[in-house]
Design a protein around this motif. Sequence first.
Motif, PDB file in Angstrom:
ATOM      1  N   ILE A 275     -65.241 -16.165  -0.732  1.00  0.00           N
ATOM      2  CA  ILE A 275     -66.339 -17.129  -0.673  1.00  0.00           C
ATOM      3  C   ILE A 275     -66.409 -17.804  -2.035  1.00  0.00           C
ATOM      4  N   CYS A 276     -66.554 -19.130  -2.063  1.00  0.00           N
ATOM      5  CA  CYS A 276     -66.696 -19.859  -3.325  1.00  0.00           C
ATOM      6  C   CYS A 276     -67.973 -20.689  -3.264  1.00  0.00           C
ATOM      7  N   GLN A 277     -68.879 -20.416  -4.181  1.00  0.00           N
ATOM      8  CA  GLN A 277     -70.152 -21.142  -4.224  1.00  0.00           C
ATOM      9  C   GLN A 277     -70.328 -21.802  -5.591  1.00  0.00           C
ATOM     10  N   PHE A 278     -70.689 -23.074  -5.570  1.00  0.00           N
ATOM     11  CA  PHE A 278     -70.963 -23.804  -6.802  1.00  0.00           C
ATOM     12  C   PHE A 278     -72.461 -23.846  -7.069  1.00  0.00           C
ATOM     13  N   SER A 279     -72.790 -24.001  -8.332  1.00  0.00           N
ATOM     14  CA  SER A 279     -74.181 -24.187  -8.750  1.00  0.00           C
ATOM     15  C   SER A 279     -74.357 -25.630  -9.190  1.00  0.00           C
ATOM     16  N   LEU A 280     -75.249 -26.351  -8.512  1.00  0.00           N
ATOM     17  CA  LEU A 280     -75.536 -27.739  -8.863  1.00  0.00           C
ATOM     18  C   LEU A 280     -76.953 -27.847  -9.410  1.00  0.00           C
ATOM     19  N   LEU A 281     -77.100 -28.565 -10.489  1.00  0.00           N
ATOM     20  CA  LEU A 281     -78.423 -28.836 -11.042  1.00  0.00           C
ATOM     21  C   LEU A 281     -79.141 -29.846 -10.144  1.00  0.00           C
ATOM     22  N   PRO A 282     -80.450 -30.012 -10.310  1.00  0.00           N
ATOM     23  CA  PRO A 282     -81.187 -30.917  -9.408  1.00  0.00           C
ATOM     24  C   PRO A 282     -80.693 -32.357  -9.400  1.00  0.00           C
ATOM     25  N   ASP A 283     -79.929 -32.777 -10.430  1.00  0.00           N
ATOM     26  CA  ASP A 283     -79.392 -34.142 -10.417  1.00  0.00           C
ATOM     27  C   ASP A 283     -78.058 -34.233  -9.687  1.00  0.00           C
ATOM     28  N   GLY A 284     -77.578 -33.122  -9.099  1.00  0.00           N
ATOM     29  CA  GLY A 284     -76.377 -33.165  -8.283  1.00  0.00           C
ATOM     30  C   GLY A 284     -75.074 -32.991  -9.037  1.00  0.00           C
ATOM     31  N   PHE A 285     -75.130 -32.517 -10.284  1.00  0.00           N
ATOM     32  CA  PHE A 285     -73.922 -32.277 -11.064  1.00  0.00           C
ATOM     33  C   PHE A 285     -73.842 -30.797 -11.429  1.00  0.00           C
ATOM     34  N   ASP A 286     -72.602 -30.283 -11.575  1.00  0.00           N
ATOM     35  CA  ASP A 286     -72.477 -28.907 -12.042  1.00  0.00           C
ATOM     36  C   ASP A 286     -72.546 -28.886 -13.560  1.00  0.00           C
ATOM     37  N   SER A 287     -72.465 -27.705 -14.155  1.00  0.00           N
ATOM     38  CA  SER A 287     -72.670 -27.582 -15.598  1.00  0.00           C
ATOM     39  C   SER A 287     -71.572 -28.225 -16.425  1.00  0.00           C
TER      40      SER A 287
ATOM     41  N   CYS B 204     -59.744 -26.276  -1.276  1.00  0.00           N
ATOM     42  CA  CYS B 204     -59.414 -25.036  -1.972  1.00  0.00           C
ATOM     43  C   CYS B 204     -59.036 -23.950  -0.964  1.00  0.00           C
ATOM     44  N   ASN B 205     -58.620 -22.799  -1.470  1.00  0.00           N
ATOM     45  CA  ASN B 205     -58.114 -21.722  -0.622  1.00  0.00           C
ATOM     46  C   ASN B 205     -59.193 -20.705  -0.249  1.00  0.00           C
ATOM     47  N   ALA B 206     -60.448 -21.060  -0.471  1.00  0.00           N
ATOM     48  CA  ALA B 206     -61.541 -20.157  -0.091  1.00  0.00           C
ATOM     49  C   ALA B 206     -61.794 -20.261   1.411  1.00  0.00           C
ATOM     50  N   ASP B 207     -62.264 -19.164   2.008  1.00  0.00           N
ATOM     51  CA  ASP B 207     -62.538 -19.124   3.443  1.00  0.00           C
ATOM     52  C   ASP B 207     -63.952 -19.592   3.770  1.00  0.00           C
ATOM     53  N   VAL B 208     -64.875 -19.384   2.824  1.00  0.00           N
ATOM     54  CA  VAL B 208     -66.273 -19.797   2.978  1.00  0.00           C
ATOM     55  C   VAL B 208     -66.647 -20.560   1.721  1.00  0.00           C
ATOM     56  N   VAL B 209     -67.323 -21.691   1.864  1.00  0.00           N
ATOM     57  CA  VAL B 209     -67.702 -22.502   0.698  1.00  0.00           C
ATOM     58  C   VAL B 209     -69.182 -22.846   0.771  1.00  0.00           C
ATOM     59  N   GLY B 210     -69.777 -23.068  -0.391  1.00  0.00           N
ATOM     60  CA  GLY B 210     -71.188 -23.415  -0.373  1.00  0.00           C
ATOM     61  C   GLY B 210     -71.792 -23.524  -1.744  1.00  0.00           C
ATOM     62  N   LEU B 211     -73.117 -23.264  -1.803  1.00  0.00           N
ATOM     63  CA  LEU B 211     -73.895 -23.460  -3.016  1.00  0.00           C
ATOM     64  C   LEU B 211     -74.792 -22.265  -3.273  1.00  0.00           C
ATOM     65  N   ASN B 212     -75.044 -21.992  -4.542  1.00  0.00           N
ATOM     66  CA  ASN B 212     -76.084 -21.025  -4.911  1.00  0.00           C
ATOM     67  C   ASN B 212     -76.595 -21.383  -6.290  1.00  0.00           C
ATOM     68  N   CYS B 213     -77.766 -20.859  -6.634  1.00  0.00           N
ATOM     69  CA  CYS B 213     -78.369 -21.003  -7.953  1.00  0.00           C
ATOM     70  C   CYS B 213     -78.563 -22.493  -8.306  1.00  0.00           C
ATOM     71  N   GLY B 214     -79.002 -22.796  -9.504  1.00  0.00           N
ATOM     72  CA  GLY B 214     -79.119 -24.170  -9.977  1.00  0.00           C
ATOM     73  C   GLY B 214     -80.315 -24.935  -9.464  1.00  0.00           C
ATOM     74  N   SER B 215     -80.670 -24.749  -8.182  1.00  0.00           N
ATOM     75  CA  SER B 215     -81.730 -25.535  -7.564  1.00  0.00           C
ATOM     76  C   SER B 215     -82.534 -24.665  -6.612  1.00  0.00           C
ATOM     77  N   GLY B 216     -83.710 -25.158  -6.265  1.00  0.00           N
ATOM     78  CA  GLY B 216     -84.520 -24.516  -5.242  1.00  0.00           C
ATOM     79  C   GLY B 216     -84.109 -24.987  -3.864  1.00  0.00           C
ATOM     80  N   PRO B 217     -84.781 -24.510  -2.822  1.00  0.00           N
ATOM     81  CA  PRO B 217     -84.354 -24.828  -1.455  1.00  0.00           C
ATOM     82  C   PRO B 217     -84.439 -26.311  -1.106  1.00  0.00           C
ATOM     83  N   ARG B 218     -85.430 -27.032  -1.647  1.00  0.00           N
ATOM     84  CA  ARG B 218     -85.571 -28.444  -1.293  1.00  0.00           C
ATOM     85  C   ARG B 218     -84.367 -29.267  -1.738  1.00  0.00           C
ATOM     86  N   ASP B 219     -84.006 -29.143  -3.028  1.00  0.00           N
ATOM     87  CA  ASP B 219     -82.851 -29.892  -3.520  1.00  0.00           C
ATOM     88  C   ASP B 219     -81.560 -29.399  -2.885  1.00  0.00           C
TER      89      ASP B 219
END
Length: 617
Positions: A173-185, A200-215
């Motif tokens: 699983i590969c998860q990126f963290s995006l800040l509220p302005d939509g960019f990573d660090s 990429c070669n990940a089987d599951v992709v997504g997001l975590n950290c960086g923002s709350g549920p709304r963003d």
Amino acid sequence: MRGEKDFLTALKDKALLCDGAMGTMLRERGADSEICLEYTNISQPDMVLTLHKDYISAGADIIETNTFGANRFKLAVYGLEDRVADINRQAAKLARQAAGDNIWVLGAVGPIGVPLIPVNEKDRGDIYEAYREQIEALCCEGVDAIIAETMGSTLEAEMAIKAAKDAADIPVICQFSLLPDGFDSSGESLQSVAEFLKHCNADVVGLNCGSGPRDMVEFMKFIAEYMDGSKFLSIQPNAGFAYYAQGRLQYKAKADYFASYVKDYIGLKVNIIGGCCGTTPQHIAAMRSVLDENTRLETSNTITVEPGTITSEVSRSELTQLGIARTGNILEKIERKFVVTVEMDPPKGTDIEKALEGARALKSCGVDAVNIADSPMARVRVSPIALATRIKQEVGLDAILHFTCRDRNLIGIQSELIGAAVLGINNVLALTGDPPSIGDHPKATGVFDITSEGLVYILDALNRGRDYMGNALEGSTNFAIGVAFNPNADDPGAELEKLAKKIENGANFIQTQPIYDMQTVEKMVKNIADYNIPVLMGILPLRSYKHAEFLHNEVPGITIPLDIRQRMKNAGDNALDEGVAIAAELIKECRGMVSGVYIMPPFGRYDMVEKIMAEIA
């Protein structure tokens, strides 16, 4: 049940619920703030085991090992670089013990913890080897998948995925963290991240950290559209925005609000749903309840989104605390009239034409000053001193300079303030500043030689022709000194104590966090009546019902009464006009009780300010 099928097959059947924060909860339960959290697997195994069990009891289908920072680079900070295998294997054993045969276990790996720019081939090799060493130790104890989470650069994510695939035949699983302005660090955009995740070669992709549920749900809409069903998806938001209270990071979003977004995730066909920083077993239990009400991933309320339409309903600096300022400065206006000031987002870069255009529009409708933040939310923006100077010179509009203690030591603070005075900037709001860890340069060093109370002392000393150490200066400044005040603080007594110290040190006026009802205004005025200094009341106009719910549930220091949120809900397509009406009503009601207002137009909507000004004229 685990053992009857592999992890990826399980994801085809239904959305699986992952656990919540590990670090937040370990600190909450007594882990020393100075120790390595990953070492608690060895030093306090019962604490880690109990937390795993609590998440399982709350309804989690998946738990993560306590190994987010258990790579050789991060462990070296604590002198533990030789304990990589021990720490990771013990963590996997604890998680496996808690999970039994029915719960899936993910081996967690996070960012490597060292700057990645510039990067040469040796660096790439070192990063790869560090990930491989950690992942092999996790796989030795039978984790069901590897989760490379909170990724802040595509290079680092590439190395983590490759190391996992080389180490074992195991899902990744590969998860990126995006800040509220939509960019990573590292400055990569949502589009760039989505492109990487798709190929990429990940089987599951997504997001975590960086923002709350709304963003995060907005970002996830884009990613889901971009993936077009080609990969499994995962999402784990923070419990809103982080803020400091009682000496530690805290998060505002309550369990029921956090869980209210589960239906959105289901509509986007997200396969793994969980929580990140600030989430607790209570948050996971609330999400379990919603998931159980929507047992199949294939529900009818699928959310659709047009490509390229990701927006935000909240301005990027509306989360900051702001203020204004003396004769030859804004205090002179405060003595004569009800003052209106407006927040202006500082641009990211040298193109300030839009900001100048906005300042002209605000001046034309009668606004008295603009407020310019100091790299709000710890994200790089144009210097507020430079922008304030250009606006004053080219537009003829006063600017209120927000100044933080985050980025400068005592010498730099005084030098820049004297420089601002030389350039004709006489209004300063004294702020401590957001910690770098929540911004786009999380590895930057926060200075914090002083807090906002100390900054007020410095400003007052400069006005008296002295520096912080009492040394005489050649000339004095003429700053109006503003300070922030939160009438909705979790600890009102502590907030009032801080305000008293700021006023004792020389503050000239108060500026509040956003207020939405007269009861709060009346209580605030009563509580601070003895200070007898001007108050500018924060006004953040609401754009929509979702905007109101986001501010109420995720943003520290903001509380919106139920009747106001209901008005926004009932307004439907006319929500923007209703938000203007609510703001104008409150401003008219509070005249005579406060000295003016500070309007924070969401997402730079100066047209809302123009409408409010017309209503209150």
